[in-house]
Design a protein around this motif. Sequence first.
Motif, mmCIF file in Angstrom:
data_model
loop_
_atom_site.group_PDB
_atom_site.id
_atom_site.type_symbol
_atom_site.label_atom_id
_atom_site.label_comp_id
_atom_site.label_asym_id
_atom_site.label_seq_id
_atom_site.Cartn_x
_atom_site.Cartn_y
_atom_site.Cartn_z
ATOM 1 N N PRO A 1 44.772 47.854 32.361
ATOM 2 C CA PRO A 1 44.261 48.085 33.717
ATOM 3 C C PRO A 1 43.310 46.971 34.161
ATOM 4 C CG PRO A 1 44.243 50.135 32.482
ATOM 5 C CD PRO A 1 44.575 49.038 31.494
ATOM 6 N N LYS A 2 43.405 46.611 35.423
ATOM 7 C CA LYS A 2 42.659 45.459 35.919
ATOM 8 C C LYS A 2 41.154 45.645 35.852
ATOM 9 C CE LYS A 2 46.222 43.518 38.940
ATOM 10 N NZ LYS A 2 46.570 43.132 40.326
ATOM 11 N N MET A 3 40.675 46.886 35.856
ATOM 12 C CA MET A 3 39.230 47.085 35.771
ATOM 13 C C MET A 3 38.671 46.621 34.432
ATOM 14 S SD MET A 3 38.789 51.214 35.198
ATOM 15 C CE MET A 3 39.955 51.638 36.505
ATOM 16 N N TYR A 4 39.548 46.445 33.434
ATOM 17 C CA TYR A 4 39.109 45.981 32.124
ATOM 18 C C TYR A 4 39.347 44.490 31.932
ATOM 19 C CZ TYR A 4 39.305 51.009 31.560
ATOM 20 O OH TYR A 4 39.131 52.366 31.737
ATOM 21 N N THR A 5 39.715 43.807 33.015
ATOM 22 C CA THR A 5 39.859 42.356 33.026
ATOM 23 C C THR A 5 38.816 41.769 33.973
ATOM 24 O OG1 THR A 5 41.398 42.168 34.895
ATOM 25 C CG2 THR A 5 42.350 42.721 32.745
ATOM 26 N N CYS A 6 38.792 40.447 34.063
ATOM 27 C CA CYS A 6 37.854 39.806 34.981
ATOM 28 C C CYS A 6 38.325 39.911 36.429
ATOM 29 C CB CYS A 6 37.652 38.344 34.605
ATOM 30 S SG CYS A 6 39.105 37.313 34.873
ATOM 31 N N GLU A 7 39.595 40.265 36.633
ATOM 32 C CA GLU A 7 40.142 40.330 37.991
ATOM 33 C C GLU A 7 39.610 41.540 38.746
ATOM 34 O OE1 GLU A 7 44.499 40.376 40.241
ATOM 35 O OE2 GLU A 7 44.348 40.088 38.074
ATOM 36 N N GLY A 8 39.644 42.702 38.110
ATOM 37 C CA GLY A 8 39.073 43.908 38.683
ATOM 38 C C GLY A 8 39.898 44.534 39.792
ATOM 39 N N VAL A 9 39.409 45.672 40.262
ATOM 40 C CA VAL A 9 40.028 46.405 41.367
ATOM 41 C C VAL A 9 38.922 46.861 42.311
ATOM 42 C CG1 VAL A 9 42.003 47.214 40.022
ATOM 43 C CG2 VAL A 9 39.914 48.582 40.079
ATOM 44 N N GLU A 10 39.300 47.255 43.512
ATOM 45 C CA GLU A 10 38.337 47.782 44.477
ATOM 46 C C GLU A 10 38.374 49.302 44.461
ATOM 47 O OE1 GLU A 10 38.692 46.300 48.404
ATOM 48 O OE2 GLU A 10 38.118 44.241 47.879
ATOM 49 N N ASN A 11 37.188 49.923 44.517
ATOM 50 C CA ASN A 11 37.149 51.374 44.603
ATOM 51 C C ASN A 11 37.222 51.816 46.060
ATOM 52 O OD1 ASN A 11 34.600 50.953 45.697
ATOM 53 N ND2 ASN A 11 33.489 51.626 43.876
ATOM 54 N N GLU A 12 37.050 53.105 46.288
ATOM 55 C CA GLU A 12 37.175 53.633 47.649
ATOM 56 C C GLU A 12 36.113 53.089 48.592
ATOM 57 O OE1 GLU A 12 37.078 57.828 47.234
ATOM 58 O OE2 GLU A 12 39.088 57.955 46.335
ATOM 59 N N ASP A 13 34.998 52.638 48.037
ATOM 60 C CA ASP A 13 33.914 52.092 48.864
ATOM 61 C C ASP A 13 34.025 50.586 49.057
ATOM 62 O OD1 ASP A 13 32.721 54.629 49.075
ATOM 63 O OD2 ASP A 13 31.719 54.358 47.133
ATOM 64 N N GLY A 14 35.115 50.011 48.566
ATOM 65 C CA GLY A 14 35.313 48.581 48.719
ATOM 66 C C GLY A 14 34.560 47.741 47.713
ATOM 67 N N GLU A 15 33.962 48.397 46.711
ATOM 68 C CA GLU A 15 33.226 47.686 45.670
ATOM 69 C C GLU A 15 34.173 47.280 44.550
ATOM 70 O OE1 GLU A 15 28.944 50.003 46.092
ATOM 71 O OE2 GLU A 15 30.444 50.720 44.651
ATOM 72 N N GLU A 16 33.959 46.088 44.012
ATOM 73 C CA GLU A 16 34.817 45.606 42.939
ATOM 74 C C GLU A 16 34.386 46.183 41.607
ATOM 75 O OE1 GLU A 16 34.607 41.517 41.437
ATOM 76 O OE2 GLU A 16 36.741 41.359 41.957
ATOM 77 N N ILE A 17 35.351 46.697 40.860
ATOM 78 C CA ILE A 17 35.104 47.202 39.519
ATOM 79 C C ILE A 17 35.837 46.287 38.550
ATOM 80 C CG2 ILE A 17 35.341 49.144 37.941
ATOM 81 C CD1 ILE A 17 35.439 50.976 40.354
ATOM 82 N N ALA A 18 35.095 45.596 37.704
ATOM 83 C CA ALA A 18 35.692 44.625 36.783
ATOM 84 C C ALA A 18 34.836 44.510 35.530
ATOM 85 C CB ALA A 18 35.833 43.256 37.456
ATOM 86 N N ASP A 19 35.413 43.899 34.509
ATOM 87 C CA ASP A 19 34.686 43.564 33.284
ATOM 88 C C ASP A 19 34.171 44.788 32.528
ATOM 89 O OD1 ASP A 19 33.142 40.803 35.020
ATOM 90 O OD2 ASP A 19 35.064 40.875 34.016
ATOM 91 N N LEU A 20 34.770 45.946 32.741
ATOM 92 C CA LEU A 20 34.361 47.141 32.018
ATOM 93 C C LEU A 20 35.059 47.188 30.659
ATOM 94 C CD1 LEU A 20 34.613 49.890 34.800
ATOM 95 C CD2 LEU A 20 32.661 48.445 34.229
ATOM 96 N N SER A 21 34.349 47.660 29.646
ATOM 97 C CA SER A 21 35.015 47.902 28.369
ATOM 98 C C SER A 21 35.728 49.246 28.450
ATOM 99 C CB SER A 21 34.009 47.886 27.220
ATOM 100 O OG SER A 21 33.087 48.943 27.338
ATOM 101 N N PRO A 22 36.957 49.332 27.949
ATOM 102 C CA PRO A 22 37.750 50.558 28.116
ATOM 103 C C PRO A 22 37.323 51.663 27.162
ATOM 104 C CG PRO A 22 38.973 48.948 26.852
ATOM 105 C CD PRO A 22 37.718 48.256 27.297
ATOM 106 N N PRO A 23 37.600 52.921 27.535
ATOM 107 C CA PRO A 23 37.347 54.023 26.612
ATOM 108 C C PRO A 23 38.424 54.044 25.526
ATOM 109 C CG PRO A 23 38.414 54.850 28.586
ATOM 110 C CD PRO A 23 38.166 53.385 28.815
ATOM 111 N N LEU A 24 38.028 54.362 24.302
ATOM 112 C CA LEU A 24 38.953 54.423 23.182
ATOM 113 C C LEU A 24 38.662 55.656 22.341
ATOM 114 C CD1 LEU A 24 38.771 50.689 22.030
ATOM 115 C CD2 LEU A 24 40.763 51.785 23.080
#
Length: 206
Positions: free
Chosen positions: A70-93
């Motif tokens: 998922p892009k939120m776990y890469t440097c590219e990221g995604v936009e949430n409903e508020d238009g904020e970028e979510i990126a660089d998160l470590s994924p749940p495991l």
Amino acid sequence: MFPVLPSFRITGKRRSPRSSSGTRAKAAAAGTVALLLTTGCTMFAPGMSGEMPDDITVTSPLMQEGQPLPKMYTCEGVENEDGEEIADLSPPLSWSGLPEDAGSIALVVDEPQEALVFWVVYDLDPQLVELRQNTVPADARQGQNSAGEAEYGAPCPEEEDSYEYRFTVYALDEALDLPDGAVLDTTLEAISERAIARGSLYTHKE
């Protein structure tokens, strides 16, 4: 039932630069050790015909085996409903199937083809069964990744290339007893010397 941990800390959310040839060269030596960690080398399990058991099952509520990262776990990221970028998160495991004699747990996230290591976490409690998104337990430690940072360094794949990302959980016979920010090759070698079982979740570039 998941154990209740006393406290967590947020993993790094710094934007990672795209991998350059210089970064890949810098990671070559550590990448060699990372490959040894995952190829069943005899250094892992003497007396076991050169093989280490893959008894640990690694899963994620937000990632699927063989599916794109998922892009939120890469440097590219995604936009949430508020238009904020979510990126660089470590994924749940999550994981299961650790041997009863496990003394601690370690996690290595890498891209084997490019010999890049994005995240190293160690001295995790052997009773732990999950890492939550973008957090690590307060009593665990993070070693340096291929960029020299002791945090989750989100992958930044080049558009024209294909990549495979590997999330490997290791059961160790004891804790590494290394400080936060330990050098990458030091932590990988220490993991290789103490690992008694492993399991991996594989994803790839979208």
